[in-house]
Design an enzyme around this catalytic site. Sequence first.
Site, mmCIF file in Angstrom:
data_model
loop_
_atom_site.group_PDB
_atom_site.id
_atom_site.type_symbol
_atom_site.label_atom_id
_atom_site.label_comp_id
_atom_site.label_asym_id
_atom_site.label_seq_id
_atom_site.Cartn_x
_atom_site.Cartn_y
_atom_site.Cartn_z
ATOM 1 N N GLU A 220 0.893 -1.267 -0.018
ATOM 2 C CA GLU A 220 0.103 0.113 -0.235
ATOM 3 C C GLU A 220 0.757 1.051 -0.070
ATOM 4 O OE1 GLU A 220 -3.401 -0.085 -0.249
ATOM 5 O OE2 GLU A 220 -3.658 -2.138 0.269
ATOM 6 N N CYS A 254 -2.191 9.488 2.002
ATOM 7 C CA CYS A 254 -1.727 8.768 0.675
ATOM 8 C C CYS A 254 -2.742 9.235 -0.193
ATOM 9 C CB CYS A 254 -1.731 7.321 1.014
ATOM 10 S SG CYS A 254 -3.351 6.707 1.586
HETATM 11 P P1 NAD Z 1 8.149 4.958 5.043
HETATM 12 O O1 NAD Z 1 8.236 3.976 3.916
HETATM 13 O O2 NAD Z 1 9.246 5.710 5.280
HETATM 14 O O3 NAD Z 1 7.767 4.071 6.173
HETATM 15 C C1 NAD Z 1 6.859 3.140 6.359
HETATM 16 C C2 NAD Z 1 7.110 1.960 7.340
HETATM 17 O O4 NAD Z 1 8.263 1.264 6.848
HETATM 18 C C3 NAD Z 1 7.845 2.275 8.671
HETATM 19 O O5 NAD Z 1 6.991 1.308 9.612
HETATM 20 C C4 NAD Z 1 9.061 1.827 8.807
HETATM 21 O O6 NAD Z 1 9.556 1.281 9.925
HETATM 22 C C5 NAD Z 1 9.168 0.882 7.728
HETATM 23 N N1 NAD Z 1 10.649 0.726 6.928
HETATM 24 C C6 NAD Z 1 11.551 1.473 6.811
HETATM 25 N N2 NAD Z 1 12.790 1.057 6.314
HETATM 26 C C7 NAD Z 1 12.283 -0.370 5.822
HETATM 27 C C8 NAD Z 1 12.918 -1.319 5.330
HETATM 28 N N3 NAD Z 1 13.970 -1.044 4.636
HETATM 29 N N4 NAD Z 1 12.305 -2.464 5.256
HETATM 30 C C9 NAD Z 1 11.075 -2.611 5.471
HETATM 31 N N5 NAD Z 1 10.326 -1.699 6.127
HETATM 32 C C10 NAD Z 1 11.065 -0.572 6.449
HETATM 33 O O7 NAD Z 1 6.931 5.643 4.919
HETATM 34 P P2 NAD Z 1 6.131 6.741 5.810
HETATM 35 O O8 NAD Z 1 6.863 8.100 6.006
HETATM 36 O O9 NAD Z 1 5.964 5.898 7.116
HETATM 37 O O10 NAD Z 1 4.658 7.013 5.331
HETATM 38 C C11 NAD Z 1 4.362 7.798 4.309
HETATM 39 C C12 NAD Z 1 3.970 6.883 2.661
HETATM 40 O O11 NAD Z 1 3.268 6.108 3.203
HETATM 41 C C13 NAD Z 1 3.761 7.789 1.979
HETATM 42 O O12 NAD Z 1 4.374 7.370 0.544
HETATM 43 C C14 NAD Z 1 2.412 7.539 1.787
HETATM 44 O O13 NAD Z 1 1.578 7.951 0.502
HETATM 45 C C15 NAD Z 1 2.147 6.259 2.288
HETATM 46 N N6 NAD Z 1 0.942 5.544 2.705
HETATM 47 C C16 NAD Z 1 0.192 4.814 1.663
HETATM 48 C C17 NAD Z 1 -0.891 4.455 2.434
HETATM 49 C C18 NAD Z 1 -1.871 3.292 1.516
HETATM 50 O O14 NAD Z 1 -2.980 2.941 2.214
HETATM 51 N N7 NAD Z 1 -1.526 3.340 0.352
HETATM 52 C C19 NAD Z 1 -1.513 4.563 3.556
HETATM 53 C C20 NAD Z 1 -0.746 5.365 4.385
HETATM 54 C C21 NAD Z 1 0.535 6.100 3.736
#
Ligand code: NAD
Length: 478
Positions: A220, A254
């Site tokens: 997502e 998002c």
């Molecule tokens: P992010 O990708 O920085 O982090 C998300 C999660 O990934 C955190 O729990 C983090 O601990 C984990 N993470 C970090 N590095 C990782 C790795 N190497 N491997 C696996 N996991 C890792 O995103 P964010 O800043 O938390 O969220 C913002 C983004 O999320 C935006 O792009 C937004 O559009 C998206 N988002 C999407 C949805 C959806 O339903 N499609 C919903 C909410 C947010």
Amino acid sequence: MQPAPSSVQALGALLMRQKSAFAAEGAVSAECRRQRLQQVIDLLVRHHQSLAQAIDEDFGGRPAGFTLMNDVIGALASLKHARDHLQQWMADDQRPPFAPYDQLGAKAWVRYQPKGSVGIIGTWNAPLYTLFSPLASALAAGNRAILKPSEVLPRTAALVAELCAAHLDPLLVAVVTGGPDLAEALTAQPFDHLVFTGSTAVGRLVMSNAAKNLVPVTLELGGKSPVIVSPTADVAKAAFSVAVAKATNAGQICINPDLVYVPRAALEGFVAELRSAYCALNPTVAGNPDVVAVVNARHLARVEALVQDARALGARIESMPETAPEAADERRRPLQVVVNPPEQAQIMHEEIFGPALVLLAYDALDEVIAQINSRPRPLALYYFGEDLQEQQHVLDHTLSGGVTLNDVMMHAALHDAPFGGVGASGMGHYHGREGFLEFSHLRSVFQAPGYDPRREWGLLPPYGEHYLAAMLAQVTAD
Ligand code: NAD
């Protein structure tokens, strides 16, 4: 109560124990699934206030009412919909066997079986929803789960872990806490399915890690969701909808509008309507408890840098409200509307995910469609207009995770329709029956009839003279 596992070894051991419990259990009845969902519902209902308070503190300002609507009620809606529909979803699906076995008493059906243990990595902008809404689909399908809340909200993550440990069997639903290192290690574990909500960049890492164990993924992700304002649109209505969306969670959503395409002749009218609608929602910024803060200094600097880069390249910036004294100790900010930035500006390519917006004047709708199609596929697309043929043309010539017509973001609230992205905005779904299917293995079963006709019909070796002729006779195009 055990502390939430935060080491890779503890996580691996927990997953093995969950998998053993899953294997020992066998079939998971509808009643058992309903009870498990109810436990999660009860947890959220009982502790909604402390959860909303933790989120408010972690954000440095997020109204409890908004957290209840977005996260608690949103997650409850998914959990209750799953609880109330799972029995009909999980029923075996009878399929017609092929001829001539259908005449001989064969039977066929599809069974929906749970996959096992699902890893769910959440994000900070919807910290409960991105954990508990996919969990609703996973539990409805009879699975177990390990959740990893975002480290960006440490109080919230610790509270989710504490509450789950107090109310749920960790062999059913466990929580692990930690940062990117632990998240990375989690995606390298042999889960039976992984759900990741977050950025497209990290989504690529997750999928690559999951591939090592052939773990299926639901991603997502985000993107730059465009809004098309048609010449036939009610400009005031479109501007109001966009203003409401940008005032929601300070644009940290998002599916928030990111690039807004407005007919050139309507651009200044749109700016004026947007200003008036946004300032009516948020007349002040500093100290206004209705305004959600940007989650941390890093994200604030990121959004401000996007706007600053566009300004340096000559784009006009409109601040809404106009004058917003900034308190040094808070991260609430006015909406920054970037008008007609050049294509090379970073804000034309990076997801904004905060209190800023791009307005782009256009002359022809097909140019807009071509621009949208030249970018990575967005999570959402919005169209405002009254021309049904044009609306159909936009739907037929673009692709996005979901669509709302004559408003924004509403499609994500549909409990009984899939939610998910496409291409760079993700893959797979949760919500509704499609969420149940995502976390189920669709297992085809063929039950042979008592009589096997193949020997009598000359279909087995040693082949007789009629075998080839019989096969050739069936190679037909009708
Ligand atoms: P992010 O990708 O920085 O982090 C998300 C999660 O990934 C955190 O729990 C983090 O601990 C984990 N993470 C970090 N590095 C990782 C790795 N190497 N491997 C696996 N996991 C890792 O995103 P964010 O800043 O938390 O969220 C913002 C983004 O999320 C935006 O792009 C937004 O559009 C998206 N988002 C999407 C949805 C959806 O339903 N499609 C919903 C909410 C947010």
